[in-house]
Design an enzyme around this catalytic site. Structure first.
Site, PDB file in Angstrom:
ATOM      1  N   HIS B 144       0.855  -1.190   0.000  1.00  0.00           N
ATOM      2  CA  HIS B 144       0.000   0.000   0.000  1.00  0.00           C
ATOM      3  C   HIS B 144       0.888   1.236   0.000  1.00  0.00           C
ATOM      4  O   HIS B 144       1.925   1.258   0.659  1.00  0.00           O
ATOM      5  CB  HIS B 144      -0.864  -0.003   1.272  1.00  0.00           C
ATOM      6  CG  HIS B 144      -1.422   1.346   1.635  1.00  0.00           C
ATOM      7  ND1 HIS B 144      -0.980   2.074   2.723  1.00  0.00           N
ATOM      8  CD2 HIS B 144      -2.375   2.108   1.041  1.00  0.00           C
ATOM      9  CE1 HIS B 144      -1.646   3.213   2.792  1.00  0.00           C
ATOM     10  NE2 HIS B 144      -2.487   3.266   1.791  1.00  0.00           N
ATOM     11  N   GLY B 298     -18.886   9.352   0.333  1.00  0.00           N
ATOM     12  CA  GLY B 298     -17.938   9.314  -0.784  1.00  0.00           C
ATOM     13  C   GLY B 298     -18.315   8.266  -1.820  1.00  0.00           C
ATOM     14  O   GLY B 298     -19.309   7.558  -1.685  1.00  0.00           O
TER      15      GLY B 298
END
Lengths: 458, 458
Positions: B144, B298
């Site tokens: 990540h 979102g």
């Protein structure tokens, strides 16, 4: 395993070691076995046996049992069947715990202005049964239930208070109207035997509770859900809870028997996995018991027993607008508008009425929740088997709705009557760790607190 | 898709439709392409190309691209490769957004007592790149990274403020010391080129951020993490961010090339799936960007791009105390004590030093976070690509640490300088839904708020 917790771990199948589980989890010589405490414990332990036996009969595999006791009183029995023939994971857990709650929480819960000292604590008792079952076959629905009883002892001349809570809900991957009529019909019949207004009310409460706000859809296709029930004779509500619990098998197992050998495609299995991902999202992001349990240092394996063995997240997964997956989405995106049972139960098919759009989140967004503290006099917070024991209070809801500000408001929210006995039962780490876990939750808290405050400031 | 959001959706492989993505996401004629805004955008878009090209070369499959713009300015490009040959899911997203933040948030972030009116808002700009990659092979680690830049405009005679944030971290399922020395060594070398104190500091910040408190273990084996970096010349920090980003491929891809065809057993695959479950737990329960994104309406697919394609939860999974799974657990349960690189980088093997036990949760538990509001003048909250853009502030940390009480304290916590541009970029539902989503988050908020308050009152 800390010294505080005496855990009996039984690895062998089919309740081997059953003799090690005490006959009763009540405090010997203190709790009256003929009181509601005793009756409720006997009821949930009987239901645990009944449900596990029915599942084992269909599955062909056996549950394993983990039992534990707490030196300060109470304990629990967790049964899990994993990688069976029909279910990938099925768990049924009971627990019985004692502790003391801050007087302020109590005051708010009761809704009366009782004078109290800062450090006053009110003794409570809580017992519950909780279960989630995830089958392999995408045509077999997941089922969850939870029944709990909470009471406080007499305190400062005020008689003890009590509440019941619970519900049974179903989470299929596809819409099978006949199955849903059977499941909802069973619970409508149960409710109707006790109060004709209850089914509709509790069906909507269930749709509201299991909403996944960020998806704009419910986790599944509902059922019934009730909280803080204490509006009539205690024995009447106990009879209702018992009736609900005794119909778990009837509401669910026939659906599994019908579909357990249904053929399915890879697409259908994939869709089930995606829906399992949604199940995880609800439980980890929104479920009150799970979150409280995780953040207060509960026994993780018990708290997360509810998660499926397998789940999937697929980027921007699109479904055929004419296909059965879209039909499913239409249902979970309009849960409140779905009526699965007609007055003449069993004769009405899927009807999406033009009900007005639900206030998303419904009661949940206003719910305030509380906490319990164990009575080991270590000042330690604990939670109990997740989702098993909690209740909230209309009074604290009102306080939240009226928006008491500042420390007072937050304290009300924080303390509010709600007793989240969210789960654990020790086998917890040491008390210092538990407190650290609590403190560590600060980051996410402030973040979500922001979202909360933003919404009210706009 | 609401009318507010103009989304360009490109389904075809390998950036087909690339011509539909604007050359720059800056505001044409307003933002200076030679400013840090322009430089940072060019950097992250170049990194997106570089990383995706490297992944495609190893995988043999192509990313698909979803691009979107916002009428009020800014936009983003999400690229996802799903069910490839080597990766089950890999995503790389960039976004550039504008908006305005409440003056109080700004004041706290800046740490100066600036007088302001209740409704004052300070314009900001934020840009970031975020990525998660989950390979199929349990010997290939998940990786990540996230790099972001945030600035405010001049306001009330006070010059604009700015911060950089970011990091790259690795999450294997097994301990391969050589791999970890390579990964950490790459980032130690990057850090050392800019400030010899940074690697150690940022390695520990990473261990603290990625802690899963309820498991008492980190999500993976760390890397580097920095937040609020503005302690020296802007161009120097930009050069550091760029150096970090340019070494993503070098730090990760050789490890994948080395292991992508390693044979593995069913047990190893199962263990990887369990670790993926932990990844989901961290992201859904604790990750600041993810939680903020979910609760503020979102774009869900972008926010949850980080979740693995597959994950598993197995009740009370036990590992061989002598086996490699236990060795892995020893590492993630003592992340801060692991030193993967010696001063003579690359020559030290796994050493578990007797470092003092980390304050679990570290900085995170004290972090305060803030929010941004878009500049469409609809009063609507939005979040940006999750985890892509956020920053917090030492000042707000102090406020949290000092425990300001009541509304003031909560407002500070809530508003605090921190600008969580947690992600989204629209394609959001309509503004009413967004606000409902926010409100609906109240339940979990109050629950976590409780845990927070409880910890401070004990």
């Amino acid at each position: 395993m800390s010294a505080r917790i005496q855990a009996v771990k039984l690895e062998a199948p089919n309740y081997v070691g059953k003799e090690e589980v005490p006959e009763s989890l009540l405090r010997p010589g203190i709790d009256d076995p003929n009181s509601m405490r005793g009756k409720f414990e006997r009821m949930i332990r009987g239901i645990q046996d009944q449900v596990c036996a029915a599942i084992e009969e269909v599955d062909g595999c056996n549950f394993r049992q983990d039992a534990w006791t707490r030196p300060s009183g109470g304990g629990g029995i967790t049964r899990v069947l994993q990688e069976g023939n029909v279910w990938e994971k099925a768990g049924v857990a009971v627990s019985v715990v004692y502790g003391s709650m801050p007087a302020e929480s109590y005051r708010v819960a009761v809704g009366r202005d009782i004078p109290f000292e800062q450090d006053d604590r009110v003794p409570f008792f809580a017992a519950g049964i909780s279960s989630v079952m995830h089958p392999w076959n995408p045509h077999c629905p997941t089922m969850h239930f939870n029944y709990r009883y909470f009471e406080t002892e007499d305190w400062k001349g005020i008689p003890g208070q009590w509440w019941f809570g619970g519900g049974t809900d179903i989470t299929p991957s596809y819409v099978n109207e006949e199955d849903m009529r059977h499941f909802h019909g069973t619970y409508k019949a149960v409710c109707d035997r006790h109060d004709p207004a209850w089914y509709n009310k509790m069906k909507l409460a269930c749709d509201d509770y299991f909403l996944i706000p960020h998806r704009g859809e419910t986790r599944g296709m509902g059922g019934i859900f009730f909280d803080d029930l204490n509006d009539r004779d205690k024995d009447k509500i106990f009879a209702f809870s018992t009736d609900c619990a005794q119909n778990i098998v009837e509401s669910y197992v026939p659906i599994i028997k019908k579909h357990k050998t249904d053929p399915y495609s890879e697409r259908q299995k994939q869709w089930q996995q995606i829906r399992r991902g949604r199940y995880v999202e609800f439980n980890l992001v929104y479920d009150r018991g799970t979150i409280f349990g995780l953040k207060t240092g509960g026994r993780i394996e018990s708290i997360l027993m509810s998660l499926p063995l397998t789940a999937s997240w697929r980027y921007d997964h699109q479904v055929d607008p004419q296909g059965p997956e879209q039909k499913f989405l239409n249902c979970v995106r309009n849960a409140r508008a779905q009526s699965w049972v007609s007055r003449a139960q069993g004769r009405r098919s899927l009807v999406v009425t033009a009900a007005k759009k639900p206030a998303q989140g419904g009661k949940r967004r206003l719910d305030a929740t509380g906490y319990i503290v164990d009575n080991s006099e270590r000042g330690n917070i604990f939670a109990v088997e997740p989702k098993q024991l909690y209740t909230s209070s209309p009074t604290s809801d009102r306080a939240a709705r009226q928006g008491l500000g500042g420390v007072q408001g937050l304290a009300v929210l924080a303390a509010a009557g709600a007793i989240v006995a969210a789960v654990t039962l020790g086998i917890a780490k040491n008390p210092a760790d538990t407190l650290q876990g609590l403190a560590a939750s600060g980051a996410a808290d402030s973040l979500t607190a922001i979202a909360d405050r933003i919404s009210s400031s706009l």
